[in-house]
Design a protein around this motif. Structure first.
Motif, PDB file in Angstrom:
ATOM      1  N   PHE A  11       0.855  -1.189   0.000  1.00 14.37           N
ATOM      2  CA  PHE A  11       0.000   0.000   0.000  1.00 14.37           C
ATOM      3  C   PHE A  11       0.890   1.238   0.000  1.00 14.37           C
ATOM      4  O   PHE A  11       1.894   1.287   0.724  1.00 14.37           O
ATOM      5  CB  PHE A  11      -0.884   0.036   1.254  1.00 14.37           C
ATOM      6  N   LEU A  41       2.534   4.573   0.930  1.00 13.57           N
ATOM      7  CA  LEU A  41       2.703   5.353   2.148  1.00 13.57           C
ATOM      8  C   LEU A  41       3.497   6.624   1.882  1.00 13.57           C
ATOM      9  O   LEU A  41       4.000   7.256   2.811  1.00 13.57           O
ATOM     10  CB  LEU A  41       3.399   4.507   3.227  1.00 13.57           C
ATOM     11  N   ASP A  81      -3.375   7.393  -4.115  1.00 10.87           N
ATOM     12  CA  ASP A  81      -3.084   6.150  -3.405  1.00 10.87           C
ATOM     13  C   ASP A  81      -2.669   6.370  -1.954  1.00 10.87           C
ATOM     14  O   ASP A  81      -3.056   5.609  -1.069  1.00 10.87           O
ATOM     15  CB  ASP A  81      -1.997   5.378  -4.150  1.00 10.87           C
ATOM     16  N   THR A 111      -4.751   5.028   1.275  1.00 10.82           N
ATOM     17  CA  THR A 111      -4.253   4.158   2.331  1.00 10.82           C
ATOM     18  C   THR A 111      -4.624   4.705   3.703  1.00 10.82           C
ATOM     19  O   THR A 111      -5.145   3.977   4.557  1.00 10.82           O
ATOM     20  CB  THR A 111      -2.724   4.027   2.234  1.00 10.82           C
ATOM     21  N   TRP A 166      -8.425   4.512   4.407  1.00 10.73           N
ATOM     22  CA  TRP A 166      -8.871   3.140   4.668  1.00 10.73           C
ATOM     23  C   TRP A 166      -8.504   2.707   6.078  1.00 10.73           C
ATOM     24  O   TRP A 166      -9.335   2.153   6.814  1.00 10.73           O
ATOM     25  CB  TRP A 166      -8.270   2.174   3.641  1.00 10.73           C
ATOM     26  N   TYR A 196       2.581  -3.303   8.096  1.00  9.17           N
ATOM     27  CA  TYR A 196       3.664  -2.757   7.274  1.00  9.17           C
ATOM     28  C   TYR A 196       4.787  -3.755   6.991  1.00  9.17           C
ATOM     29  O   TYR A 196       5.301  -3.797   5.856  1.00  9.17           O
ATOM     30  CB  TYR A 196       4.218  -1.489   7.928  1.00  9.17           C
ATOM     31  N   THR A 242       7.505   1.019  -0.026  1.00  6.88           N
ATOM     32  CA  THR A 242       6.188   1.666  -0.058  1.00  6.88           C
ATOM     33  C   THR A 242       6.169   3.023   0.640  1.00  6.88           C
ATOM     34  O   THR A 242       5.273   3.827   0.391  1.00  6.88           O
ATOM     35  CB  THR A 242       5.102   0.768   0.561  1.00  6.88           C
ATOM     36  N   ASN A 288       2.697   1.781  -7.368  1.00  8.19           N
ATOM     37  CA  ASN A 288       2.105   0.454  -7.235  1.00  8.19           C
ATOM     38  C   ASN A 288       1.709  -0.119  -8.593  1.00  8.19           C
ATOM     39  O   ASN A 288       1.720  -1.339  -8.781  1.00  8.19           O
ATOM     40  CB  ASN A 288       0.926   0.464  -6.256  1.00  8.19           C
ATOM     41  N   THR A 308      -2.596  -4.870  -4.265  1.00  8.58           N
ATOM     42  CA  THR A 308      -2.492  -3.439  -4.007  1.00  8.58           C
ATOM     43  C   THR A 308      -3.817  -2.774  -4.345  1.00  8.58           C
ATOM     44  O   THR A 308      -4.548  -3.256  -5.217  1.00  8.58           O
ATOM     45  CB  THR A 308      -1.350  -2.819  -4.844  1.00  8.58           C
ATOM     46  N   GLN A 324     -13.881   3.508   1.774  1.00  6.88           N
ATOM     47  CA  GLN A 324     -13.122   4.234   0.775  1.00  6.88           C
ATOM     48  C   GLN A 324     -14.001   5.320   0.180  1.00  6.88           C
ATOM     49  O   GLN A 324     -15.223   5.291   0.283  1.00  6.88           O
ATOM     50  CB  GLN A 324     -12.616   3.323  -0.339  1.00  6.88           C
ATOM     51  N   ILE A 343      -1.654  10.900   5.722  1.00  4.92           N
ATOM     52  CA  ILE A 343      -0.725   9.860   5.274  1.00  4.92           C
ATOM     53  C   ILE A 343       0.612   9.996   5.984  1.00  4.92           C
ATOM     54  O   ILE A 343       1.271   9.005   6.311  1.00  4.92           O
ATOM     55  CB  ILE A 343      -0.549   9.870   3.737  1.00  4.92           C
TER      56      ILE A 343
END
Length: 446
Positions: A208, A210, A216, A220, A223, A257, A264, A272, A284, A322, A417
């Protein structure tokens, strides 16, 4: 395999499908089915004498997105005489150019930007309720996220017209998941962690983003937060990120992780795609375009055949946790031709134009109007099913609070994030990371 970038990956699918979708307009027309509508009266919007328009929007990642979009604009010009200049801008650059336009009162008449953007400049954009109500009446109503991002907070006044949203469910290799001992993607946190650990053991890891990725990375973070029952602010806009639910999500990431493919923490939006296509990662979150890119390139077709999609693990959330990366059209008050701009937006959303664009884009921008759930594109491949209701997820930027300038700024600065990345990298404890995120977010929510 040659190196994949996001544009390369998505362009492969676009270029292949574009040949069939656009050649004489025949292939997509044969696949189309009637879109159910009801009678509705178009608002009286006489086009201003000598009207010309300029708009900017994010660059295409699927080739038919731009090709069909430009063809629909050309049709509008042919039918109305309004000359339209459309400039496609990099995803990372669209917000800075929108800010210049808003702050100087000059430049494009219209911007098709990201979901929060009309709310950042709510006092500088034209109200669009007349065309929003017309389109909603004719095409079965607006889906949840379209209604949420279209209307100014705590009102029924439309300041944007969401044109579609790209969602990011789980994309995975069927054979790898089976080899790991699973027949489906678990929807509970513990089960999903076991799957990811098993994939790591067989050297077919997931991953995922980061890094500070527009789609994206924020996906992450959202989610992880939402699937644990957390939220950034409450219904009144009070900062609520420093909660036991957030701490639980950060502790979960500490376990998750180590199962990720290396790198990532620096993944941006292209990363990804490249890792999946080159078989460095086998699970992913991503949009529909990656699958079609693989499917329409002979070199990667076998990967596509072994690929499927599933909802992001729900955890304790009441719905799939999401949102969507939304294209949101706005018209600035400095335009000399507001009626022409409104007419163009409405024209692009009408069935003859919109369904052709939706189908040619392979459903990449999931539709905002309910009537388009009947589009043939959604039945063209069973692996598309998870994207059909991409604009109906009950989560949004800044959930549970109102969509405002504050929520848009927090998203654009990647505060959430960075909270998760700091824990994954070992630079902060969950408690310290949550406190720092709270401090930063409070700067914008006053």
């Amino acid at each position: 395999m040659t190196e994949f970038t996001r544009r390369t990956v998505l362009g492969l699918g676009g270029s292949a499908i574009a040949l069939s979708a656009l050649k004489g307009g025949e292939a997509w027309a044969q696949a189309a089915r009637p879109i159910q509508t009801v009678a509705a009266t178009m608002p009286n919007l006489p086009i201003e004498s000598g009207a010309t328009l300029r708009l900017i929007r994010p660059t295409r990642f699927v080739e038919p997105d731009e090709v069909i979009f430009r063809e629909n604009i050309a049709k509008f010009t042919q039918e109305t005489g309004v000359q339209v200049r459309a400039d496609f801008v990099g995803w990372e650059d669209i917000r800075s150019q929108t800010a210049v336009t808003a702050n100087t009162g000059a430049g494009p008449d219209m911007v098709i930007g990201w979901g929060d953007d009309p709310h950042v400049y709510a006092d500088k954009v034209v109200e669009l309720s007349d065309i929003a109500e017309y389109l909603g009446t004719k095409y079965g109503g607006w889906m949840f996220l379209a209604d949420k991002f279209g209307k100014r907070a705590r009102s029924n006044n439309w300041i944007g017209i969401p044109m579609g949203g790209s969602t990011g469910p789980i994309v995975y290799r069927i054979s790898a998941v089976r080899e790991a001992g699973f027949t489906e993607i678990p929807q509970d946190h513990a089960g999903f962690l076991r799957l990811m650990q098993a994939l790591k053991r067989i050297n077919k890891p997931g991953g995922f983003a980061l890094g500070n990725a527009v789609g994206d990375g924020n996906g992450t973070a959202n989610w992880l937060l939402w699937s644990h029952g957390g939220y950034m602010v409450d219904e009144d806009g009070k900062v609520a990120v420093n909660s036991r639910e957030t701490i639980a999500s950060l502790n979960y990431l500490k376990e998750l992780y180590p199962t990720f493919v290396d790198g990532t923490l620096s993944w941006l939006d292209p990363s990804n795609n490249r890792a999946y296509a080159s078989q460095q990662t086998f699970l992913t979150p991503n949009g529909v375009s990656l699958y079609f890119a693989l499917k329409n390139d002979p070199a990667t077709r076998a990967i596509a055949e072994d690929t499927d999609h599933a909802p992001l693990p729900r955890g304790v959330a009441t719905g799939t946790p999401q949102s969507a990366t939304i294209l949101n059209a706005m018209v600035f008050k400095h335009t000399r031709f507001p009626n022409a701009a409104k007419r163009l937006i409405a024209y692009m959303m009408e069935g003859e134009q919109y369904d052709r664009w939706l189908t040619g884009c392979l459903g990449y921008w999931s539709h905002p109007l309910r009537a388009y759930s009947n589009s043939a594109v959604w039945d063209s491949d069973p692996k598309l099913a998870v994207y059909r209701n991409g604009m109906d997820h009950p989560f949004w930027s800044g959930y549970k609070g109102p969509i405002t300038q504050a929520s848009g700024t927090v998203a654009s600065e990647y505060i959430m994030i960075q909270m998760y990345a700091s824990v994954a990298s070992g630079q902060a404890t969950p408690e310290a990371a949550a406190r720092e995120a709270e401090r930063r977010i409070r700067r914008y929510y006053r």
